[in-house]
Scaffold this active site. Sequence first.
Site, PDB file in Angstrom:
ATOM      1  N   ASP A 297       0.810  -1.229   0.000  1.00  0.00           N
ATOM      2  CA  ASP A 297       0.000   0.000   0.000  1.00  0.00           C
ATOM      3  C   ASP A 297       0.839   1.273   0.000  1.00  0.00           C
ATOM      4  OD1 ASP A 297      -2.255  -1.636   0.125  1.00  0.00           O
ATOM      5  OD2 ASP A 297      -2.222  -1.651   2.311  1.00  0.00           O
TER       6      ASP A 297
ATOM      7  N   GLY B 290       1.572   3.004  -2.603  1.00  0.00           N
ATOM      8  CA  GLY B 290       1.192   3.904  -3.694  1.00  0.00           C
ATOM      9  C   GLY B 290       1.725   3.403  -5.036  1.00  0.00           C
ATOM     10  N   LYS B 291       1.907   2.089  -5.130  1.00  0.00           N
ATOM     11  CA  LYS B 291       2.442   1.493  -6.367  1.00  0.00           C
ATOM     12  C   LYS B 291       1.506   1.732  -7.540  1.00  0.00           C
ATOM     13  CE  LYS B 291       2.434  -2.469  -4.301  1.00  0.00           C
ATOM     14  NZ  LYS B 291       2.080  -2.035  -2.943  1.00  0.00           N
ATOM     15  N   GLY B 292       0.188   1.624  -7.263  1.00  0.00           N
ATOM     16  CA  GLY B 292      -0.793   1.827  -8.334  1.00  0.00           C
ATOM     17  C   GLY B 292      -0.679   3.230  -8.895  1.00  0.00           C
TER      18      GLY B 292
ATOM     19  N   ASN C 134      -5.218 -10.145  -3.736  1.00  0.00           N
ATOM     20  CA  ASN C 134      -4.886  -9.631  -2.404  1.00  0.00           C
ATOM     21  C   ASN C 134      -4.430  -8.177  -2.534  1.00  0.00           C
ATOM     22  OD1 ASN C 134      -2.631 -10.585  -3.791  1.00  0.00           O
ATOM     23  ND2 ASN C 134      -1.581 -11.383  -1.999  1.00  0.00           N
TER      24      ASN C 134
ATOM     25  N   GLY D 260      -4.524  -4.232  -3.775  1.00  0.00           N
ATOM     26  CA  GLY D 260      -5.537  -3.206  -4.011  1.00  0.00           C
ATOM     27  C   GLY D 260      -4.807  -1.937  -4.389  1.00  0.00           C
ATOM     28  N   HIS D 261      -4.877  -1.565  -5.641  1.00  0.00           N
ATOM     29  CA  HIS D 261      -4.112  -0.418  -6.141  1.00  0.00           C
ATOM     30  C   HIS D 261      -5.071   0.706  -6.535  1.00  0.00           C
ATOM     31  CE1 HIS D 261      -0.452  -3.153  -7.216  1.00  0.00           C
ATOM     32  NE2 HIS D 261      -0.813  -3.230  -5.951  1.00  0.00           N
TER      33      HIS D 261
ATOM     34  N   ARG E  85       2.545 -29.041  -6.765  1.00  0.00           N
ATOM     35  CA  ARG E  85       2.326 -29.612  -8.108  1.00  0.00           C
ATOM     36  C   ARG E  85       0.937 -30.216  -8.279  1.00  0.00           C
ATOM     37  NH1 ARG E  85       7.893 -32.510  -7.223  1.00  0.00           N
ATOM     38  NH2 ARG E  85       6.853 -32.542  -5.216  1.00  0.00           N
TER      39      ARG E  85
ATOM     40  N   GLN F 291       1.892  -6.062  -3.329  1.00  0.00           N
ATOM     41  CA  GLN F 291       2.391  -6.232  -1.960  1.00  0.00           C
ATOM     42  C   GLN F 291       3.661  -5.379  -1.754  1.00  0.00           C
ATOM     43  OE1 GLN F 291       1.404  -9.524  -3.674  1.00  0.00           O
ATOM     44  NE2 GLN F 291      -0.489  -8.619  -2.960  1.00  0.00           N
TER      45      GLN F 291
ATOM     46  N   THR G  23       3.223 -12.568   2.727  1.00  0.00           N
ATOM     47  CA  THR G  23       2.352 -13.164   1.724  1.00  0.00           C
ATOM     48  C   THR G  23       3.050 -14.418   1.175  1.00  0.00           C
ATOM     49  OG1 THR G  23       0.940 -12.688  -0.184  1.00  0.00           O
ATOM     50  CG2 THR G  23       3.183 -11.777  -0.248  1.00  0.00           C
TER      51      THR G  23
ATOM     52  N   THR H  21      -9.531  -4.897   1.905  1.00  0.00           N
ATOM     53  CA  THR H  21     -10.286  -5.443   3.045  1.00  0.00           C
ATOM     54  C   THR H  21     -10.914  -4.370   3.927  1.00  0.00           C
ATOM     55  OG1 THR H  21      -8.249  -5.498   4.339  1.00  0.00           O
ATOM     56  CG2 THR H  21      -8.852  -7.525   3.175  1.00  0.00           C
TER      57      THR H  21
ATOM     58  N   ASP I 269       2.324  14.792   1.657  1.00  0.00           N
ATOM     59  CA  ASP I 269       1.337  15.787   2.112  1.00  0.00           C
ATOM     60  C   ASP I 269       0.675  15.404   3.433  1.00  0.00           C
ATOM     61  OD1 ASP I 269       0.346  13.745   0.177  1.00  0.00           O
ATOM     62  OD2 ASP I 269      -1.610  14.480   0.836  1.00  0.00           O
TER      63      ASP I 269
ATOM     64  N   GLY J  37      -0.099  14.113  -3.218  1.00  0.00           N
ATOM     65  CA  GLY J  37      -1.552  13.939  -3.196  1.00  0.00           C
ATOM     66  C   GLY J  37      -1.895  12.728  -4.029  1.00  0.00           C
TER      67      GLY J  37
HETATM   68  P1  GDP Z   1      -0.740   0.350  -3.530  1.00  0.00           P
HETATM   69  O1  GDP Z   1      -1.339  -0.917  -3.049  1.00  0.00           O
HETATM   70  O2  GDP Z   1       0.740   0.405  -3.295  1.00  0.00           O
HETATM   71  O3  GDP Z   1      -1.092   0.671  -4.957  1.00  0.00           O
HETATM   72  O4  GDP Z   1      -1.375   1.514  -2.632  1.00  0.00           O
HETATM   73  P2  GDP Z   1      -2.922   1.682  -2.225  1.00  0.00           P
HETATM   74  O5  GDP Z   1      -3.656   2.218  -3.390  1.00  0.00           O
HETATM   75  O6  GDP Z   1      -3.427   0.453  -1.578  1.00  0.00           O
HETATM   76  O7  GDP Z   1      -2.799   2.739  -1.067  1.00  0.00           O
HETATM   77  C1  GDP Z   1      -2.236   3.999  -1.276  1.00  0.00           C
HETATM   78  C2  GDP Z   1      -3.270   5.052  -0.886  1.00  0.00           C
HETATM   79  O8  GDP Z   1      -2.670   6.320  -0.853  1.00  0.00           O
HETATM   80  C3  GDP Z   1      -4.411   5.187  -1.890  1.00  0.00           C
HETATM   81  O9  GDP Z   1      -5.572   5.538  -1.205  1.00  0.00           O
HETATM   82  C4  GDP Z   1      -3.942   6.337  -2.790  1.00  0.00           C
HETATM   83  O10 GDP Z   1      -5.019   7.009  -3.431  1.00  0.00           O
HETATM   84  C5  GDP Z   1      -3.283   7.207  -1.788  1.00  0.00           C
HETATM   85  N1  GDP Z   1      -2.168   8.041  -2.268  1.00  0.00           N
HETATM   86  C6  GDP Z   1      -1.180   7.718  -3.145  1.00  0.00           C
HETATM   87  N2  GDP Z   1      -0.284   8.717  -3.213  1.00  0.00           N
HETATM   88  C7  GDP Z   1      -0.706   9.666  -2.363  1.00  0.00           C
HETATM   89  C8  GDP Z   1      -0.194  10.941  -1.956  1.00  0.00           C
HETATM   90  O11 GDP Z   1       0.866  11.372  -2.373  1.00  0.00           O
HETATM   91  N3  GDP Z   1      -0.921  11.630  -1.038  1.00  0.00           N
HETATM   92  C9  GDP Z   1      -2.082  11.174  -0.514  1.00  0.00           C
HETATM   93  N4  GDP Z   1      -2.720  11.937   0.365  1.00  0.00           N
HETATM   94  N5  GDP Z   1      -2.601   9.987  -0.878  1.00  0.00           N
HETATM   95  C10 GDP Z   1      -1.900   9.239  -1.769  1.00  0.00           C
HETATM   96  P1  IMO Z   2      -0.901  -4.129  -2.297  1.00  0.00           P
HETATM   97  O1  IMO Z   2      -0.468  -4.637  -3.648  1.00  0.00           O
HETATM   98  C1  IMO Z   2      -0.942  -4.609   2.014  1.00  0.00           C
HETATM   99  C2  IMO Z   2      -0.891  -8.685   3.594  1.00  0.00           C
HETATM  100  C3  IMO Z   2      -2.142  -9.128   4.319  1.00  0.00           C
HETATM  101  C4  IMO Z   2      -1.526 -10.111   5.317  1.00  0.00           C
HETATM  102  C5  IMO Z   2      -0.413 -10.752   4.494  1.00  0.00           C
HETATM  103  C6  IMO Z   2      -0.783 -12.094   3.868  1.00  0.00           C
HETATM  104  O2  IMO Z   2      -2.197  -3.429  -2.285  1.00  0.00           O
HETATM  105  O3  IMO Z   2       0.212  -3.371  -1.632  1.00  0.00           O
HETATM  106  P2  IMO Z   2      -2.315 -12.766   1.806  1.00  0.00           P
HETATM  107  O4  IMO Z   2      -3.774 -12.528   1.561  1.00  0.00           O
HETATM  108  O5  IMO Z   2      -1.423 -12.208   0.767  1.00  0.00           O
HETATM  109  O6  IMO Z   2      -2.008 -14.198   2.094  1.00  0.00           O
HETATM  110  O7  IMO Z   2      -2.028 -11.973   3.179  1.00  0.00           O
HETATM  111  O8  IMO Z   2      -0.084  -9.832   3.480  1.00  0.00           O
HETATM  112  N1  IMO Z   2      -1.116  -8.174   2.220  1.00  0.00           N
HETATM  113  C7  IMO Z   2      -1.080  -6.880   1.889  1.00  0.00           C
HETATM  114  N2  IMO Z   2      -0.927  -5.786   2.663  1.00  0.00           N
HETATM  115  N3  IMO Z   2      -1.039  -4.488   0.682  1.00  0.00           N
HETATM  116  C8  IMO Z   2      -1.165  -5.570  -0.107  1.00  0.00           C
HETATM  117  O9  IMO Z   2      -1.165  -5.482  -1.460  1.00  0.00           O
HETATM  118  C9  IMO Z   2      -1.230  -6.835   0.496  1.00  0.00           C
HETATM  119  N4  IMO Z   2      -1.369  -8.097   0.022  1.00  0.00           N
HETATM  120  C10 IMO Z   2      -1.283  -8.890   1.088  1.00  0.00           C
HETATM  121  O10 IMO Z   2      -2.778  -8.063   4.960  1.00  0.00           O
HETATM  122  O11 IMO Z   2      -0.927  -9.412   6.376  1.00  0.00           O
HETATM  123 MG    MG Z   3      -2.875  -1.553  -1.792  1.00  0.00          MG
END
Ligand code: GDP
Ligand code: IMO
Ligand code: MG
Length: 427
Positions: free
Chosen positions: A14, A16-18, A39, A41-42, A143, A223, A238, A300, A332, A414
Amino acid sequence: MGKRVVVVGSQWGDEGKGKITDFLAEKADVVVRSQGGNNAGHTIIFNGKKFALHLIPSGIFNPETINVMANGMVINPEALLEELNTLKTQGIEKYRLFISNRAHVVMPYHLDLDELYEEIKKDEAVGTTKKGIGPAYMDKVARIGIRISDLVNPDSLKKRLEINLRFTNMILRANNRKTYELESLYDRFIEIGKIIKPYITDTSVLLEKLVDEGKNILFEGAQGSMLCVDHGTYPYVTSSSPTATSVPLNAGISPNQITDVVGVTKAYTTRVGGGVFPTEFEDEISKTIREVGKEYGTTTKRPRRIGWLDLVVLKHVKRINGLNHLAIMLLDVLTGVKELKICTSYTLDGNEIDYVPADYNEYERCVPNYITLPGWNEDISKTKSFEDLPENCINYLLTVERILKIKVTIVSVGPDRLQTLTLKNIF
Ligand code: GDP
Ligand code: IMO
Ligand code: MG
C-alpha cells in the site's frame, strides 16, 4: 532501446504502487503484473475519478498500452471478470490485456482453505486478505495446481481437478467443511475458460518480442518487499516474492533485461494484518495520519497500522531489490506534524544494529532509534516542483536520500495523478 522498469513496494504494501505505475505508464508501452493476485488493491485517481484495481495492471486506462498478467500471478478468474465489469461501468472498455497460460488459478476451495488455515493458527493467524492466495501458491509448489491453460483444455482440466480434489477434499472433510464435486467445478471453469480465451497467451514469448521491439516496459509490483516470503517478516508475509529479483522468474524474462528499479515508499510506514512493526505508534498523531492519509485497506477496508519511516527496513529493501530510484509518497499527509521521526537503527538486547534480523522473536525485541526532524505547516498538495517545497520538507527528503544513498526521483503530494513531482525522468 526501451527500458524495463520495476516498481517495487518497499515497505509492507500500500505504498502507492498503483498511483506511480499509472503515472509512469504514460510513457510506457507495456505494464506487467508478475506476482500475487487480488490480495492487492491499487488505487488510481485522475480527472476526479477513483479506480481500485486488484488483478488488472494499472496500464489499463490507456487503450494503447499492453497489459500483461504474467505467469507468476495467481488469478481468480471470476474476480477478474468482475473487475473488468466494474471498469466497464466506469467507462473503461477499450484495452489490451494478455493473461499468461502458465499463471495459476485461484479456485473456490482456495478461499475456504485460506479461512481454515487462519482458524487453525488461532492467535498466530497471519491476517490474510482471505482471497485464497496462500493456498493457491501452496498447490502450485505441491504440483497439484490448476493453470490458466487448463481452463481451455478440457482433458487437462478434468485430470488436474481430479488429482487436486483428492487432496483438497481430504483436508476439507477432516475439518468438517463442505467438499467439492468435480463435475460442477469442471462445468463452471470450462465456461470461464471460454470467456477468457481471447486474452490467454504465452506472455513470456510476447514480452520477448516487445523487448526486441524496444518497447518501454513497466513491471508493477504488488504487496511489498517486507511481505516477501523469502526476505520479509516471515511467517507474517504473503506467499509470493514481491521483489524486483522475482520479476524475471515471474514474468519469463531474463534477469539482465531489468534496467531500473523504483522503490515506492510512504513518507511514513503502514502495515495491515498481523506481524512485527518496530516503528508502529498509536497516539493522536497516528490517528491524524490515518484519517488524513485515508489509511484503510483498499481490499479489506481494515484500518492500517501507522508507524514512522524506517530506514533500516528501506536499507534491507534496497539490498534485496537493487533499488536505484525512490518514489516518496503521501508526503502531504505529514503536513502539520510538528516533529518527524525517522528510524535509523535498532537496539537489540542492548546492541545497536542496522539490519533486519531473520529471527522473528529477535525482530520483535528490536527497539527503534530515531532522529527527529522539524515538520512543516504549509499546504504542499498543489506544489508543482521540488524547489517550491518548504525548506523542512526538502530537508526531510534529502535526509532520507543521504542516509540511504538512493536518489529520490519522484515525490507524491496527493493521490491524484497530477500531484506528482518528478526530479528525474525514468523513461
Ligand atoms: P498500492 O497498493 O501500493 O497501490 O497503494 P494503495 O492504493 O493500496 O494505497 C495507497 C493510498 O494512498 C491510496 O488511497 C492512494 O489514493 C493514496 N495516495 C497515493 N499517493 C498519495 C499521496 O501522495 N498523497 C495522498 N494523500 N494519498 C496518496
Ligand atoms: P498491495 O499490492 C498490504 C498482507 C495481508 C496479510 C499478508 C498475507 O495493495 O500493496 P495474503 O492474503 O497475501 O495471504 O495476506 O499480506 N497483504 C497486503 N498488505 N497491501 C497488499 O497489497 C497486500 N497483500 C497482502 O494483509 O498481512
Ligand atoms: Mg494496496
